[in-house]
Design a protein around this motif. Structure first.
Motif, PDB file in Angstrom:
ATOM      1  N   ILE A 142       0.855  -1.181   0.000  1.00  0.00           N
ATOM      2  CA  ILE A 142       0.000   0.000   0.000  1.00  0.00           C
ATOM      3  C   ILE A 142       0.891   1.231   0.000  1.00  0.00           C
ATOM      4  O   ILE A 142       1.711   1.405   0.894  1.00  0.00           O
ATOM      5  N   GLN A 143       0.723   2.047  -1.022  1.00  0.00           N
ATOM      6  CA  GLN A 143       1.440   3.317  -1.081  1.00  0.00           C
ATOM      7  C   GLN A 143       0.402   4.417  -0.905  1.00  0.00           C
ATOM      8  O   GLN A 143      -0.697   4.323  -1.445  1.00  0.00           O
ATOM      9  N   ASP A 144       0.772   5.440  -0.143  1.00  0.00           N
ATOM     10  CA  ASP A 144      -0.182   6.506   0.096  1.00  0.00           C
ATOM     11  C   ASP A 144       0.494   7.862   0.013  1.00  0.00           C
ATOM     12  O   ASP A 144       1.695   7.988   0.216  1.00  0.00           O
ATOM     13  N   GLU A 150      -1.353  -2.789  -4.362  1.00  0.00           N
ATOM     14  CA  GLU A 150      -0.672  -3.740  -5.238  1.00  0.00           C
ATOM     15  C   GLU A 150      -0.661  -5.106  -4.581  1.00  0.00           C
ATOM     16  O   GLU A 150      -0.278  -5.236  -3.420  1.00  0.00           O
ATOM     17  N   GLY A 151      -1.105  -6.107  -5.323  1.00  0.00           N
ATOM     18  CA  GLY A 151      -1.097  -7.469  -4.801  1.00  0.00           C
ATOM     19  C   GLY A 151      -2.497  -8.000  -4.608  1.00  0.00           C
ATOM     20  O   GLY A 151      -3.352  -7.862  -5.477  1.00  0.00           O
ATOM     21  N   GLU A 152      -2.726  -8.611  -3.432  1.00  0.00           N
ATOM     22  CA  GLU A 152      -3.995  -9.265  -3.151  1.00  0.00           C
ATOM     23  C   GLU A 152      -4.507  -8.855  -1.776  1.00  0.00           C
ATOM     24  O   GLU A 152      -3.734  -8.710  -0.835  1.00  0.00           O
ATOM     25  N   ILE A 153      -5.827  -8.692  -1.703  1.00  0.00           N
ATOM     26  CA  ILE A 153      -6.468  -8.458  -0.406  1.00  0.00           C
ATOM     27  C   ILE A 153      -7.251  -9.726  -0.098  1.00  0.00           C
ATOM     28  O   ILE A 153      -8.227 -10.049  -0.777  1.00  0.00           O
ATOM     29  N   ASP A 154      -6.789 -10.451   0.907  1.00  0.00           N
ATOM     30  CA  ASP A 154      -7.460 -11.685   1.309  1.00  0.00           C
ATOM     31  C   ASP A 154      -7.359 -11.827   2.820  1.00  0.00           C
ATOM     32  O   ASP A 154      -6.945 -10.898   3.511  1.00  0.00           O
ATOM     33  N   ASN A 190      -5.963  -7.335   7.301  1.00  0.00           N
ATOM     34  CA  ASN A 190      -5.667  -6.507   8.476  1.00  0.00           C
ATOM     35  C   ASN A 190      -4.665  -5.407   8.154  1.00  0.00           C
ATOM     36  O   ASN A 190      -4.737  -4.316   8.723  1.00  0.00           O
ATOM     37  N   ASN A 191      -3.735  -5.680   7.249  1.00  0.00           N
ATOM     38  CA  ASN A 191      -2.796  -4.644   6.814  1.00  0.00           C
ATOM     39  C   ASN A 191      -3.552  -3.479   6.180  1.00  0.00           C
ATOM     40  O   ASN A 191      -3.254  -2.315   6.440  1.00  0.00           O
ATOM     41  N   LEU A 192      -4.529  -3.813   5.327  1.00  0.00           N
ATOM     42  CA  LEU A 192      -5.320  -2.783   4.660  1.00  0.00           C
ATOM     43  C   LEU A 192      -6.116  -1.970   5.686  1.00  0.00           C
ATOM     44  O   LEU A 192      -6.066  -0.744   5.683  1.00  0.00           O
ATOM     45  N   LYS A 193      -6.843  -2.654   6.554  1.00  0.00           N
ATOM     46  CA  LYS A 193      -7.668  -1.951   7.551  1.00  0.00           C
ATOM     47  C   LYS A 193      -6.819  -1.059   8.436  1.00  0.00           C
ATOM     48  O   LYS A 193      -7.168   0.105   8.676  1.00  0.00           O
ATOM     49  N   TYR A 216      -6.342  -9.300  -6.873  1.00  0.00           N
ATOM     50  CA  TYR A 216      -7.362 -10.183  -6.314  1.00  0.00           C
ATOM     51  C   TYR A 216      -7.904  -9.582  -5.030  1.00  0.00           C
ATOM     52  O   TYR A 216      -7.172  -8.929  -4.276  1.00  0.00           O
ATOM     53  N   ILE A 217      -9.183  -9.819  -4.786  1.00  0.00           N
ATOM     54  CA  ILE A 217      -9.794  -9.461  -3.509  1.00  0.00           C
ATOM     55  C   ILE A 217     -10.819 -10.538  -3.173  1.00  0.00           C
ATOM     56  O   ILE A 217     -11.559 -10.993  -4.061  1.00  0.00           O
ATOM     57  N   ASP A 218     -10.854 -10.971  -1.922  1.00  0.00           N
ATOM     58  CA  ASP A 218     -11.832 -11.977  -1.515  1.00  0.00           C
ATOM     59  C   ASP A 218     -12.905 -11.329  -0.641  1.00  0.00           C
ATOM     60  O   ASP A 218     -12.942 -10.108  -0.492  1.00  0.00           O
ATOM     61  N   SER A 219     -13.776 -12.142  -0.066  1.00  0.00           N
ATOM     62  CA  SER A 219     -14.899 -11.615   0.706  1.00  0.00           C
ATOM     63  C   SER A 219     -14.439 -10.839   1.944  1.00  0.00           C
ATOM     64  O   SER A 219     -15.081  -9.853   2.327  1.00  0.00           O
ATOM     65  N   THR A 220     -13.330 -11.241   2.557  1.00  0.00           N
ATOM     66  CA  THR A 220     -12.843 -10.483   3.715  1.00  0.00           C
ATOM     67  C   THR A 220     -12.347  -9.110   3.275  1.00  0.00           C
ATOM     68  O   THR A 220     -12.530  -8.124   3.984  1.00  0.00           O
ATOM     69  N   GLY A 221     -11.748  -9.046   2.097  1.00  0.00           N
ATOM     70  CA  GLY A 221     -11.315  -7.760   1.552  1.00  0.00           C
ATOM     71  C   GLY A 221     -12.484  -6.862   1.235  1.00  0.00           C
ATOM     72  O   GLY A 221     -12.476  -5.665   1.538  1.00  0.00           O
ATOM     73  N   LEU A 222     -13.525  -7.438   0.629  1.00  0.00           N
ATOM     74  CA  LEU A 222     -14.728  -6.659   0.334  1.00  0.00           C
ATOM     75  C   LEU A 222     -15.360  -6.151   1.630  1.00  0.00           C
ATOM     76  O   LEU A 222     -15.791  -4.998   1.712  1.00  0.00           O
ATOM     77  N   GLY A 223     -15.381  -7.009   2.639  1.00  0.00           N
ATOM     78  CA  GLY A 223     -15.927  -6.609   3.935  1.00  0.00           C
ATOM     79  C   GLY A 223     -15.162  -5.448   4.549  1.00  0.00           C
ATOM     80  O   GLY A 223     -15.756  -4.526   5.128  1.00  0.00           O
TER      81      GLY A 223
END
Length: 105
Positions: free
Chosen positions: A5-7, A21-25, A30-33, A56-63
């Motif tokens: 994550i770059q900000d 960049e990469g995958e949210i799963d 938790n890194n994203l949140k 890629y993103i899974d259901s936890t990422g969407l949540g």
């Protein structure tokens, strides 16, 4: 896969520019949140989330995106997803989340 994550905070536009960049799963969500919550604690502002290299993103990422969006709406801020790849766009459409998220080309 790892999520990077770059900000950057844009002072003129008063918004966060976030590149994923990469995958949210389940392993990276938790890194994203944590990162997005830190940014919002620093500056409660709109977020432009560039998904060009989000593979890629899974259901936890969407949540987690739903949770982030909820926090932002409470503060009259907007989360915009941009450059969403076809596989992620398809998932947003299947789940109906393309109706609640602002998705730009």
């Amino acid at each position: 896969m790892i999520l990077q994550i770059q900000d950057q905070y844009d002072e003129q536009q008063k918004k966060w520019l976030v590149q994923l960049e990469g995958e949210i799963d389940v392993y990276t969500v938790n890194n994203l949140k944590d990162k997005i919550n830190q940014l919002l604690d620093q500056h409660m502002a709109d977020i432009l989330m560039d998904c060009t290299t989000l593979k890629y993103i899974d259901s936890t990422g969407l949540g987690s995106l739903i949770g982030i969006r909820g926090r932002m709406i409470e503060n009259n801020k907007v989360l915009v997803l941009t450059n969403v790849q076809p596989n992620v766009r398809k998932l947003l459409k299947i789940t109906g989340l393309d109706k609640i998220f602002i998705v730009e080309e």
